[in-house]
Design an enzyme around this catalytic site. Structure first.
Site, PDB file in Angstrom:
ATOM      1  CE1 TYR A 197      19.308  55.379 -28.465  1.00  0.00           C
ATOM      2  CE2 TYR A 197      21.357  54.169 -28.617  1.00  0.00           C
ATOM      3  CZ  TYR A 197      20.031  54.234 -28.259  1.00  0.00           C
ATOM      4  OH  TYR A 197      19.429  53.134 -27.699  1.00  0.00           O
ATOM      5  CB  ALA A 231       4.651  66.410 -38.265  1.00  0.00           C
ATOM      6  N   GLY A 273       5.372  60.630 -34.393  1.00  0.00           N
ATOM      7  CA  GLY A 273       5.305  60.421 -32.956  1.00  0.00           C
ATOM      8  C   GLY A 273       6.457  61.047 -32.198  1.00  0.00           C
ATOM      9  N   GLY A 276      20.786  61.537 -29.786  1.00  0.00           N
ATOM     10  CA  GLY A 276      19.665  61.413 -28.868  1.00  0.00           C
ATOM     11  C   GLY A 276      19.955  60.611 -27.606  1.00  0.00           C
ATOM     12  CG  ASP A 286       9.793  60.354 -25.454  1.00  0.00           C
ATOM     13  OD1 ASP A 286      10.642  59.707 -24.813  1.00  0.00           O
ATOM     14  OD2 ASP A 286       8.955  59.824 -26.191  1.00  0.00           O
ATOM     15  CE  LYS A 346       7.766  56.257 -27.469  1.00  0.00           C
ATOM     16  NZ  LYS A 346       8.729  57.356 -27.634  1.00  0.00           N
TER      17      LYS A 346
HETATM   18  P1  ATR Z   1       7.970  58.315 -35.343  1.00  0.00           P
HETATM   19  O1  ATR Z   1       6.868  57.842 -34.453  1.00  0.00           O
HETATM   20  O2  ATR Z   1       9.290  57.649 -35.094  1.00  0.00           O
HETATM   21  O3  ATR Z   1       8.103  59.807 -35.402  1.00  0.00           O
HETATM   22  P2  ATR Z   1       6.477  58.287 -37.779  1.00  0.00           P
HETATM   23  O4  ATR Z   1       5.231  58.650 -37.085  1.00  0.00           O
HETATM   24  O5  ATR Z   1       6.427  57.272 -38.884  1.00  0.00           O
HETATM   25  O6  ATR Z   1       7.584  57.762 -36.789  1.00  0.00           O
HETATM   26  O7  ATR Z   1       7.121  59.638 -38.350  1.00  0.00           O
HETATM   27  C1  ATR Z   1       8.275  59.638 -39.063  1.00  0.00           C
HETATM   28  C2  ATR Z   1       8.628  61.074 -39.446  1.00  0.00           C
HETATM   29  O8  ATR Z   1       9.775  61.053 -40.310  1.00  0.00           O
HETATM   30  C3  ATR Z   1       7.543  61.799 -40.222  1.00  0.00           C
HETATM   31  O9  ATR Z   1       7.605  63.166 -39.925  1.00  0.00           O
HETATM   32  C4  ATR Z   1       7.942  61.496 -41.655  1.00  0.00           C
HETATM   33  O10 ATR Z   1       7.423  62.397 -42.605  1.00  0.00           O
HETATM   34  P3  ATR Z   1       5.929  62.192 -43.188  1.00  0.00           P
HETATM   35  O11 ATR Z   1       4.991  62.662 -42.128  1.00  0.00           O
HETATM   36  O12 ATR Z   1       5.888  63.000 -44.402  1.00  0.00           O
HETATM   37  O13 ATR Z   1       5.801  60.708 -43.467  1.00  0.00           O
HETATM   38  C5  ATR Z   1       9.436  61.645 -41.553  1.00  0.00           C
HETATM   39  N1  ATR Z   1      10.180  60.952 -42.610  1.00  0.00           N
HETATM   40  C6  ATR Z   1      10.406  59.629 -42.752  1.00  0.00           C
HETATM   41  N2  ATR Z   1      11.167  59.367 -43.822  1.00  0.00           N
HETATM   42  C7  ATR Z   1      11.430  60.571 -44.400  1.00  0.00           C
HETATM   43  C8  ATR Z   1      12.174  60.986 -45.540  1.00  0.00           C
HETATM   44  N3  ATR Z   1      12.820  60.094 -46.306  1.00  0.00           N
HETATM   45  N4  ATR Z   1      12.218  62.312 -45.821  1.00  0.00           N
HETATM   46  C9  ATR Z   1      11.579  63.207 -45.038  1.00  0.00           C
HETATM   47  N5  ATR Z   1      10.874  62.886 -43.945  1.00  0.00           N
HETATM   48  C10 ATR Z   1      10.795  61.587 -43.627  1.00  0.00           C
END
Ligand code: ATR
Length: 288
Positions: free
Chosen positions: A228, A135, A137, A249, A109, A70
């Site tokens: 989902y 926080a 994508g 979702g 989205d 994206k």
């Molecule tokens: P996407 O594009 O799907 O949002 P991403 O950019 O890797 O994927 O973001 C994943 C999100 O899930 C982030 O907010 C991540 O937290 P961090 O910014 O601290 O990495 C969060 N996330 C993933 N695994 C997690 C976990 N076990 N506990 C809490 N937050 C998690």
């Protein structure tokens, strides 16, 4: 290509075999009588832009873009909608000719999420207190349109605090313009009793569980996971056990698709029958 060939679209990603988008858009096309085909486009991780360029040069009209491309899709476009600019990411491209301004990047989205909450779930966002978890994508893609729905407050909570603050900072002017109080908080102190709790983290996929306590929920409030199918099940069970209205979702997926379809074809499909069909399919799959 002949004049009678249907217009081509695709969803581009890696992996892509699991994507439900072809099924959704095929139903939209049948319903609205649009002559188009919609396929899956598997893009090598290091060859997204060349793969997409070839697809466009072969006469395709546009595409959806999913993980992990994206951000690259956003960068490739000549023009971007304001909501794509806020997200810094695109889930929709329209391959307009250079003479017409070039490729247009959009991000549907967020509007899909807002429409699912307000229309499909019948919940009110205006004036509500909202917690957005994550926080990455997924969260970045929805924050702008969430603000536009004018809740009283949005709190962004993320494991990595800096990322939540960066997202909040980027949306600060937008929030001020819409009279929304926007702030970042830690996972340890996310606040309590939100009207709407949205999980945009990948925590459930990594087996980490829900990274906040049930005090963020409010009985009768909405708890929505952007995932989902089986990936959302633990979240839905947890939210229901604490008295919240649980939602996955799937509605957001269908609604963001409808918005992309409208951008490409100039006609808005009726999402209700398509969401019902997708629900039956996903629930049926989950049961096996
Ligand atoms: P996407 O594009 O799907 O949002 P991403 O950019 O890797 O994927 O973001 C994943 C999100 O899930 C982030 O907010 C991540 O937290 P961090 O910014 O601290 O990495 C969060 N996330 C993933 N695994 C997690 C976990 N076990 N506990 C809490 N937050 C998690």
């Amino acid at each position: 290509m002949t004049a009678t060939d249907p217009d081509r679209y695709a969803v581009a990603g890696n992996p892509i075999a699991h994507s439900r988008s072809p099924l959704i858009h095929t139903q939209f096309a049948q319903q609205t009588g649009q002559a188009m085909v919609y396929e899956r486009l598997l893009c090598p991780l290091d060859d997204f832009s060349a793969t997409l360029t070839r697809f466009a040069q072969a006469g395709a009209k546009g595409c959806n873009v999913t993980v992990p491309f994206k951000f690259e899709a956003f960068e490739m476009a000549a023009r971007r909608t304001p909501r794509a600019e806020l997200a810094q990411a695109a889930n929709t491209l329209r391959f307009d000719a250079a003479a017409d301004g070039g490729w247009l990047a959009d991000n549907t989205d967020g509007v899909g999420l807002v429409r699912d909450i307000t229309v499909n779930a019948g919940m009110t966002l205006a004036g509500a207190r909202v917690l957005l978890l994550g926080a990455g994508g997924a969260s970045a893609g929805v924050l702008g349109p969430l603000i536009e729905a004018r809740p009283a407050e949005i709190v962004v909570a993320n494991r990595t605090a800096d990322k939540a603050q960066t997202l909040v900072d980027r949306h600060a002017d937008w929030a001020r313009e819409h009279g929304v109080h926007l702030s970042a908080r830690s996972l340890q102190e996310p606040g309590q009793a939100y009207d709407v709790f949205i999980n945009g983290t990948a925590a459930s996929l990594s087996g980490g569980g829900i990274p906040v306590g049930p005090e963020v929920l409010k009985p009768g409030g909405l708890a929505l996971d952007m995932m989902y199918g089986p990936a959302a099940q633990a979240f839905l069970d947890w939210a229901r056990a604490h008295g919240a209205v649980a939602r996955d979702g799937l509605g957001m997926l269908v609604e963001q698709a409808a918005e992309s379809f409208a951008l490409w074809r100039g006609v808005r499909p009726d999402t209700a029958p398509v969401l019902a069909a997708m629900r039956a399919l996903v629930d049926g799959t989950a049961a096996h």
